[in-house]
Design a protein around this motif. Structure first.
Motif, PDB file in Angstrom:
ATOM      1  N   ASP A   6      -8.988  61.704  -1.293  1.00  0.00           N
ATOM      2  CA  ASP A   6      -9.427  61.127  -2.571  1.00  0.00           C
ATOM      3  C   ASP A   6     -10.918  61.364  -2.804  1.00  0.00           C
ATOM      4  O   ASP A   6     -11.335  61.792  -3.889  1.00  0.00           O
ATOM      5  N   LEU A   7     -11.721  61.076  -1.806  1.00  0.00           N
ATOM      6  CA  LEU A   7     -13.177  61.183  -1.947  1.00  0.00           C
ATOM      7  C   LEU A   7     -13.606  62.614  -2.221  1.00  0.00           C
ATOM      8  O   LEU A   7     -14.370  62.891  -3.159  1.00  0.00           O
ATOM      9  N   VAL A   8     -13.121  63.547  -1.415  1.00  0.00           N
ATOM     10  CA  VAL A   8     -13.590  64.937  -1.526  1.00  0.00           C
ATOM     11  C   VAL A   8     -13.037  65.626  -2.765  1.00  0.00           C
ATOM     12  O   VAL A   8     -13.749  66.373  -3.447  1.00  0.00           O
ATOM     13  N   GLU A   9     -11.776  65.392  -3.077  1.00  0.00           N
ATOM     14  CA  GLU A   9     -11.170  66.069  -4.228  1.00  0.00           C
ATOM     15  C   GLU A   9     -11.763  65.585  -5.552  1.00  0.00           C
ATOM     16  O   GLU A   9     -11.869  66.345  -6.506  1.00  0.00           O
TER      17      GLU A   9
ATOM     18  N   MET B 137     -16.787  64.960   8.679  1.00  0.00           N
ATOM     19  CA  MET B 137     -15.360  65.031   8.375  1.00  0.00           C
ATOM     20  C   MET B 137     -15.126  65.351   6.904  1.00  0.00           C
ATOM     21  O   MET B 137     -14.273  66.182   6.557  1.00  0.00           O
ATOM     22  N   LEU B 138     -15.893  64.700   6.023  1.00  0.00           N
ATOM     23  CA  LEU B 138     -15.758  64.959   4.591  1.00  0.00           C
ATOM     24  C   LEU B 138     -16.154  66.386   4.243  1.00  0.00           C
ATOM     25  O   LEU B 138     -15.454  67.076   3.488  1.00  0.00           O
ATOM     26  N   LEU B 139     -17.259  66.843   4.810  1.00  0.00           N
ATOM     27  CA  LEU B 139     -17.746  68.188   4.498  1.00  0.00           C
ATOM     28  C   LEU B 139     -16.822  69.260   5.075  1.00  0.00           C
ATOM     29  O   LEU B 139     -16.620  70.313   4.463  1.00  0.00           O
ATOM     30  N   GLN B 140     -16.256  69.014   6.260  1.00  0.00           N
ATOM     31  CA  GLN B 140     -15.336  69.987   6.853  1.00  0.00           C
ATOM     32  C   GLN B 140     -14.046  70.063   6.047  1.00  0.00           C
ATOM     33  O   GLN B 140     -13.484  71.145   5.861  1.00  0.00           O
TER      34      GLN B 140
ATOM     35  N   ARG C  23     -10.859  73.204   1.994  1.00  0.00           N
ATOM     36  CA  ARG C  23     -10.274  73.248   0.648  1.00  0.00           C
ATOM     37  C   ARG C  23     -11.033  74.183  -0.302  1.00  0.00           C
ATOM     38  O   ARG C  23     -10.626  74.365  -1.441  1.00  0.00           O
ATOM     39  N   GLY C  24     -12.131  74.766   0.193  1.00  0.00           N
ATOM     40  CA  GLY C  24     -12.908  75.667  -0.645  1.00  0.00           C
ATOM     41  C   GLY C  24     -13.678  74.956  -1.739  1.00  0.00           C
ATOM     42  O   GLY C  24     -13.886  75.496  -2.834  1.00  0.00           O
ATOM     43  N   LEU C  25     -14.129  73.727  -1.456  1.00  0.00           N
ATOM     44  CA  LEU C  25     -14.855  72.916  -2.437  1.00  0.00           C
ATOM     45  C   LEU C  25     -16.306  72.763  -2.012  1.00  0.00           C
ATOM     46  O   LEU C  25     -16.605  72.592  -0.829  1.00  0.00           O
ATOM     47  N   LYS C  26     -17.195  72.803  -2.995  1.00  0.00           N
ATOM     48  CA  LYS C  26     -18.614  72.592  -2.712  1.00  0.00           C
ATOM     49  C   LYS C  26     -18.946  71.126  -2.984  1.00  0.00           C
ATOM     50  O   LYS C  26     -18.805  70.644  -4.103  1.00  0.00           O
ATOM     51  N   ARG C  27     -19.377  70.427  -1.941  1.00  0.00           N
ATOM     52  CA  ARG C  27     -19.642  69.003  -2.071  1.00  0.00           C
ATOM     53  C   ARG C  27     -21.019  68.654  -1.498  1.00  0.00           C
ATOM     54  O   ARG C  27     -21.467  69.260  -0.525  1.00  0.00           O
ATOM     55  N   HIS C  28     -21.673  67.662  -2.133  1.00  0.00           N
ATOM     56  CA  HIS C  28     -22.996  67.215  -1.701  1.00  0.00           C
ATOM     57  C   HIS C  28     -22.919  65.713  -1.405  1.00  0.00           C
ATOM     58  O   HIS C  28     -22.438  64.933  -2.230  1.00  0.00           O
ATOM     59  N   ILE C  29     -23.403  65.327  -0.231  1.00  0.00           N
ATOM     60  CA  ILE C  29     -23.345  63.929   0.190  1.00  0.00           C
ATOM     61  C   ILE C  29     -24.758  63.432   0.483  1.00  0.00           C
ATOM     62  O   ILE C  29     -25.485  64.028   1.286  1.00  0.00           O
TER      63      ILE C  29
END
Length: 475
Positions: free
Chosen positions: A163-166, A220-223, A228-234
């Motif tokens: 949920d968080l990453v998507e 864990m979130l970034l991995q 999933r091939g998503l670019k995420r910033h935390i």
């Protein structure tokens, strides 16, 4: 072996039952309500199953536990309970279980719990430790398997990460994301649970079980995002309080508020396994976090999620004795009854049994999403739970903020009961007879507020229910 299996309708128990049946064991399934336990999945192994009703908070219900069992699994917890003190309930449940089992021929009890190596524990982990102590007995041998975060299709941890990453390209997060943990794949958990059965070297022992990686929650979130091939910033901020963190998890993910509180409380503590040689002794290959994520998505892509954490009943929902609602009432109710001719009954039935989740509600989905948001706002489950399987349903499954009470394709009937926050009780029923699809919404109001609620949503019913019925009928 003859095995007593508790928690059989839960995320772990349902999967474990399938494995134990495959291995040829006789299983006594202990459930609080037989209506909750569906036998469809196990019809080829029905001669290996006995179902009994027990509530381990009520000692009087435990007299029917067979005396000739060889082993037992204790998979009971009250972490998502919103009623009273879950620590006290877990302790009472464990003590009643021990007392009942000491009157049988059981040799081994296997307990799945959490890693508890820190001196200062969260309420949840301290409760798990207390339960482990309460289960110990001089009559039988206890084997405790202590797991960290369990990663698999349908697991609470996996679904929250998903949920968080998507959903969030940028996350402003609390400092507990720097906490370390050692996740384990659900496949490895199953292998350990089955592997220790009857192994005398595991008697009266406890083992930490975990995968190959020690990671922070942020890693864990970034991995996950990378897989999933998503670019995420935390971005981690130190000012987010535990209560604010719980609200953040509750509104962004599919978790309940009470589960979010306990999760946040536990996530402040490092959960890293102590080394042991149990995996080697049982010949278990431990998976990495990346492998666990990929395995989970393989199951999701195949629409083959065997169990999901959100299909489990909370104590509050179970205490309502939901199966009494199988008979939809007539007196004192408001009803919205509609019907539509269908050209192809099987195709219409496919649409009915695929309702909710990613499929949506066929008409005005934005209004359903608004209702789901309002439900979350008032402490309800909202729409984010979705559904475990995209095409099949059985009694007890969750469908967004509904619960399946009855699902029978042969009878062409589906009955849902509302689990959303309401000033009353609501049912939604679909059935097909003689080429006609009948759709019936029933609401039994509670006092004046219930009646006001019904009349306030009445203008939307004509739009939503009529549009949904036509789509389901294929018009």
């Amino acid at each position: 072996m003859k095995i007593l299996l508790t928690g059989v309708t839960g995320y772990i128990g349902k999967r474990l039952l399938i494995q134990l049946l495959e291995d040829g064991h006789q299983i006594v399934c202990s459930v609080r309500d037989k209506n909750r336990f569906g036998l469809k999945l196990f019809k080829e192994k029905i001669d290996q199953i006995e179902v009994i009703e027990n509530d381990f908070l009520d000692e009087k219900t435990l007299a029917n536990i067979p005396k000739d069992i060889d082993a037992a699994y204790y998979l009971i917890h009250s972490m998502s309970s919103s009623e009273g003190d879950f620590e006290e309930k877990e302790k009472i449940s464990a003590e009643n279980f021990r007392s009942a089992l000491e009157k049988t021929a059981v040799k081994q009890v296997i307990f799945l719990t959490g890693i508890i190596n820190e001196e200062k524990l969260s309420k949840h982990l301290q409760s798990r430790k207390n339960v482990e102590g309460a289960l110990q007995s001089s009559v039988y041998s206890l084997t405790s398997l202590r797991a960290g975060i369990i990663v698999g299709s349908g697991s609470a941890s996996f679904e929250i990460i998903r949920d968080l990453v998507e959903k969030l390209p940028v996350m402003i997060t609390p400092k507990w994301l720097n906490t370390k943990c050692q996740p384990i794949a659900i496949r490895n958990v199953m292998q350990f649970l089955v592997g220790v059965l009857g192994k005398e070297f595991t008697y009266n022992q406890n083992y930490d079980i975990a995968g190959t990686n020690v990671l922070t929650y942020k890693e864990m979130l970034l991995q996950y995002a990378e897989i999933r091939g998503l670019k995420r910033h935390i971005f981690i901020v130190p000012v987010m309080t535990p209560k604010l963190s719980s609200y953040w998890l509750y509104f962004v993910t599919s978790t309940s508020y009470f589960l979010a509180i306990n999760l946040v409380d536990s996530m402040k503590i490092d959960v890293v396994a102590k080394k042991n040689n149990l995996a080697e002794k049982l010949n278990i290959h431990l998976f990495s976090y990346e492998e666990a994520i990929r395995q989970a998505f393989d199951k999701i892509k195949q629409n083959d999620v065997l169990s999901s954490w959100f299909d489990s009943f909370t104590n509050q929902f179970h205490s309502r004795k939901v199966w009494q609602y199988l008979e939809v009432p007539e007196e004192g109710c408001f009803k919205d009854i509609r019907q539509e001719k269908v050209d192809d009954e099987e195709r219409a039935l496919d649409r009915v049994f695929s309702i909710g989740g990613k499929t949506g509600w066929y008409y005005a989905d934005f209004l359903w999403r608004i209702r789901g948001f309002l439900d979350k706002l008032f402490g309800g489950v909202g729409l984010r739970r979705g559904r475990r399987n995209m095409s099949t349903l059985e009694a007890g499954d969750s469908v967004d903020f509904w619960r399946v009470l009855y699902a029978n394709r042969e009878e062409k009937r589906l009955l849902l009961f509302a689990e959303m926050k309401l000033p009353g009780e609501a049912w939604l029923e679909f059935k097909i007879k003689n080429g006609i699809l009948y759709q019936e919404a029933t609401f039994r109001p509670l006092g004046l507020s219930g009646r006001l609620y019904w009349y306030s949503v009445l203008p939307f019913h004509g739009l939503i229910f009529n549009g949904m019925l036509k789509k389901l009928a294929g018009k």
